[in-house]
Design a protein around this motif. Structure first.
Motif, mmCIF file in Angstrom:
data_model
loop_
_atom_site.group_PDB
_atom_site.id
_atom_site.type_symbol
_atom_site.label_atom_id
_atom_site.label_comp_id
_atom_site.label_asym_id
_atom_site.label_seq_id
_atom_site.Cartn_x
_atom_site.Cartn_y
_atom_site.Cartn_z
ATOM 1 N N PHE A 57 0.835 -1.203 0.000
ATOM 2 C CA PHE A 57 0.000 0.000 0.000
ATOM 3 C C PHE A 57 0.869 1.251 0.000
ATOM 4 N N SER A 58 0.318 2.356 -0.484
ATOM 5 C CA SER A 58 1.062 3.621 -0.464
ATOM 6 C C SER A 58 1.122 4.119 0.978
ATOM 7 N N ASP A 59 2.033 5.080 1.234
ATOM 8 C CA ASP A 59 2.108 5.583 2.609
ATOM 9 C C ASP A 59 1.288 6.856 2.781
ATOM 10 N N ALA A 60 0.300 7.028 1.909
ATOM 11 C CA ALA A 60 -0.589 8.186 2.026
ATOM 12 C C ALA A 60 -1.380 8.107 3.333
ATOM 13 N N GLN A 75 -2.537 2.472 4.511
ATOM 14 C CA GLN A 75 -2.171 1.144 5.006
ATOM 15 C C GLN A 75 -3.363 0.479 5.715
#
Lengths: 235, 296
Positions: B127-130, B142
């Motif tokens: 997953f992106s760390d947005a 996440q």
């Protein structure tokens, strides 16, 4: 025409031998009953026939030697075994039990057969989505038998179908079995304590004592035989 | 209040991870009646495989693809373990089987170290760390992703078990192996399939867990396994829904314990044991487990 022919069947549990050489047969569409006291080896006989326990001797079903084959193989050949008590799959619903009974079939009539058995056993239809384990003993027994018939077997092995049933339910059940036999031509091998009722349904019978066949003959003959009646049938 | 909600989110993130491993434990229990203590180490090994697929200079796969491949490998591996290790002791007493799975725990752990080395590895998250701030609470991609993956997993499992022929067979064998054999189900194949699916779910769980930890090492799964067992015990070992709810409760309880019982170091480690003990005392079947009722 012989459907099932058994020669010198021996078997048991590990080192304990229960059956000591049985010879018997069942014709196409015939109802045969196996009688005998507790511990005579009746249940063991059925378990050997359906491959649940290892056995010696020869079992020929529909012209094919099936001795020592696994239960799955026998189920696929057309043998349906309804074991004693607790034959239902408790955590499945009533309808799922019937569907799983047709596991060996690939045709498209399964749903129609489910409906058919719901018509024959209306008690079950009312409980279609109920878990099988939550039903009464009589209902479970009906379900187990209907599940056995879902595979459209050529031979139905029934182990003490009357066990735990009220007498009136037992009579109803045996009447149903007779109807099914006439209608579908399903051969049946029935192990039963209720000798009188079973002999009226069957055409022939065998009497088992400590793993050996000690008497055999036409059902009417066995029922009329004083010695057999006194010694083995408790009539 | 906001602190409380933030901790709730943290707990949720951890909780779905415990849930995903608990789901694998429950699946094996449902189909075979066994508790697999090696579940965490099987997941560990699969995660090493995922790491290798990502990290290796020649392969260098994207994380999602690597997870997919390692799930397939785990599926086959789980089937092999059932056939080679479990089947010979299948009919032994439960104690023997427990010992066998504990033996597998040690063996798989050691084999993983022998193959992949003892240094800590980094596995990037899929997953992106947005992150977004919703009503003052920080929500990470996440956490959202983990919840999504778990939801999809549950849906697919439910469809498999309730709506397919194979699922009917799996449930039949779990409930009554003898009658299942008599209707013609190949019970051995069903048990093998149960292990295979469970191992694949473990592979997925492992790849979700490791990016949230300091790194992948031989001990990565051990604490997680304990939390997952607590989740399964809480929810009921035979209930997939229970595994999910249990996992989330364990995760949230852990986060809140860390926040509010601060003076006691490592208080969060007490949480799973307290839950297991409490459940066994007051409700042995778990929140969603079925009491086995038998007519006599």
């Amino acid at each position: 025409m012989t459907l099932l022919s058994v020669t010198a069947l021996a078997g048991g549990y590990g080192p304990v031998k229960v059956l000591h050489g049985l010879d018997f047969e069942v014709a196409h569409g015939e109802i045969v009953v196996i009688l005998g006291a507790n511990g005579a080896g009746k249940t063991t006989t059925l378990r050997a026939l359906s491959g649940m326990i290892p056995s010696d001797g020869e079992i020929v079903f529909d012209g094919e030697d099936v001795t020592g084959r696994k239960p799955q193989v026998l189920a696929r050949r057309g043998v349906a075994h309804v074991p004693q008590g607790r034959g239902t799959i408790d955590e499945l619903t009533v309808e799922e039990n019937l569907r799983v009974g047709a596991w060996t079939r690939r045709d498209s009539d399964v749903a129609a057969d489910v409906d058919r058995w719901f018509e024959v056993f209306p008690h079950l239809a009312d409980r279609r989505t109920q878990q099988a384990g939550s039903m009464s003993g009589g209902e479970q027994q009906m379900l187990a038998i209907a599940r056995g018939l879902m595979s459209r077997p050529r031979l139905l092995l029934l182990d003490e179908p009357s066990l735990g049933l009220a007498p009136i339910i037992t009579q109803e059940l045996f009447a149903q079995l007779g109807d099914l036999n006439r209608e579908l031509d399903t051969a049946m091998l029935i192990v039963e304590q209720n000798a009188g009722l079973a002999l009226r349904l069957a055409s022939r019978g065998y009497v088992l004592e400590t793993g050996r066949i000690v008497a055999q003959g036409a059902a009417t003959e066995l029922e009329g035989n004083e010695d057999v009646r006194r010694a083995y049938l408790g009539l | 209040m906001q602190l409380f909600l933030s901790q709730l989110m943290n707990g949720l993130g951890n909780g779905v991870i415990y849930a995903s491993l608990a789901l694998a434990i429950v699946l094996i229990y449902r189909t075979t009646g066994l508790l697999n203590f090696a579940q965490g180490e099987m997941a560990l090994f699969s995660t090493y495989v995922t790491w290798k697929l990502v990290d290796d200079s020649e392969m260098g796969l994207p994380v999602a693809a690597a997870i997919g491949i390692s799930m397939v490998i785990a599926f086959v591996g789980g089937a092999l373990i059932e056939r080679v290790v479990i089947r010979p002791v299948e009919r032994s007493s439960p104690l023997v089987i427990v010992i066998v799975t504990i033996g597998m725990f040690l063996a798989i752990n050691s084999i993983a170290q022998a193959i992949f080395g003892t240094d800590t590895k980094q596995l990037p998250s899929v997953f992106s760390d947005a992150a977004w701030v919703v009503g003052g609470v920080r929500v990470t991609a996440q956490t959202v992703g983990l919840v999504g993956v778990l939801a999809a997993e549950c849906l697919l499992l439910w469809l498999l078990l309730q709506k397919t022929r194979v699922g009917l067979g799996l449930r039949a064998v779990a409930s009554n192996p003898d009658s299942s054999r008599l209707v013609g189900i190949g019970t051995g194949n069903m048990l093998m399939l149960g292990w295979a699916i469970s191992a694949a779910l473990g592979a997925l769980a492992g790849a979700m867990i490791v990016p949230m930890t300091p790194g992948l090492s031989a001990g990565s799964m051990q604490a997680v396994l304990i939390y997952a067992f607590a989740a399964a015990a809480l929810g009921g070992f035979d209930s997939p829904l229970g595994a999910v709810v249990g996992g989330i409760i364990v995760g949230v309880a852990q986060a809140l314990a860390i926040q509010y019982v601060d003076p006691l170091n490592d208080i969060e480690l007490v949480v799973p044991f307290a839950l297991i003990g409490g459940v066994l005392l007051f409700r042995p079947t778990g929140l969603f487990g079925r009491r086995v009722v038998e007519r006599v």
